[in-house]
Design an enzyme around this catalytic site. Structure first.
Site, PDB file in Angstrom:
ATOM      1  CG  ASP A 167      13.459  25.925 -97.365  1.00  0.00           C
ATOM      2  OD1 ASP A 167      13.081  25.606 -98.426  1.00  0.00           O
ATOM      3  OD2 ASP A 167      12.929  25.761 -96.273  1.00  0.00           O
ATOM      4  CG  ASP A 209      11.960  28.079 -92.899  1.00  0.00           C
ATOM      5  OD1 ASP A 209      11.238  27.713 -93.790  1.00  0.00           O
ATOM      6  OD2 ASP A 209      11.571  28.420 -91.805  1.00  0.00           O
ATOM      7  CD  GLU A 227      12.776  22.264-100.659  1.00  0.00           C
ATOM      8  OE1 GLU A 227      11.793  21.769-100.730  1.00  0.00           O
ATOM      9  OE2 GLU A 227      13.250  22.829 -99.775  1.00  0.00           O
TER      10      GLU A 227
END
Length: 163
Positions: free
Chosen positions: A9, A148, A76
């Site tokens: 992430d 996260d 992501e």
């Protein structure tokens, strides 16, 4: 067949990571299992200069890769919402892609909506629904913290559904 998947992430201040194993058992019926190996974050100090922050991401991501030896990395995709923050995240993503290239690791990217769709069944799920799905899919007693890291596990799980 077992594969290690590293989910990322991206962020400049906090980079979340999550590592899972995906095992495919070939008997008469094909069965798969997914297990969590580890999760965490790489943090950089807002007081440090940009170059130093990017070096921290570079060095620490190399350490994570050396430790867990992933077969595949899932990231992501960048989501545009605030211009100044988007630029910082883009710089951090550039470092991530560089490290993956140096390590010759294949990677795939997913939008936030794709991750939500994969884990909850619809692309507009809220963060708590995705985190609950992560805990459920990995058979965890509680939602991984910080957010996260949970998000990185969600990205890794999304990749496992593609295998």
């Amino acid at each position: 067949m077992e594969k290690r998947i590293l989910g990322l992430d991206p962020g400049l201040a906090t980079l979340g990571f999550g590592v899972i194993t995906y095992t495919q058992i070939s008997n008469k019926v094909q069965e798969t299992t997914v297990n969590m190996l580890d999760f965490g974050v790489i943090k950089t100090s807002a007081d440090a200069e940009m170059g130093q922050r990017l070096c921290t991401l570079f060095d620490d991501l190399h350490t994570v890769i050396e430790e867990f030896k992933p077969d595949l990395v899932a990231i992501e995709k960048l989501f545009f919402y605030r211009m100044s923050n988007t630029i910082l995240v883009a710089q951090a993503r550039g470092v991530l892609i560089l490290v993956l290239g140096q390590c010759r690791l294949p990677y795939i990217e997913f939008t936030p909506a794709q991750i939500k769709q994969a884990l909850t069944g619809y692309g507009n799920a809220d963060k708590s629904e995705v985190q609950e799905a992560v805990a459920r899919e990995l058979d965890l007693d509680e939602i991984p913290k910080p957010d996260d890291a949970a998000d990185a596990l969600a990205v890794a799980l999304t990749a496992s559904y593609q295998l």
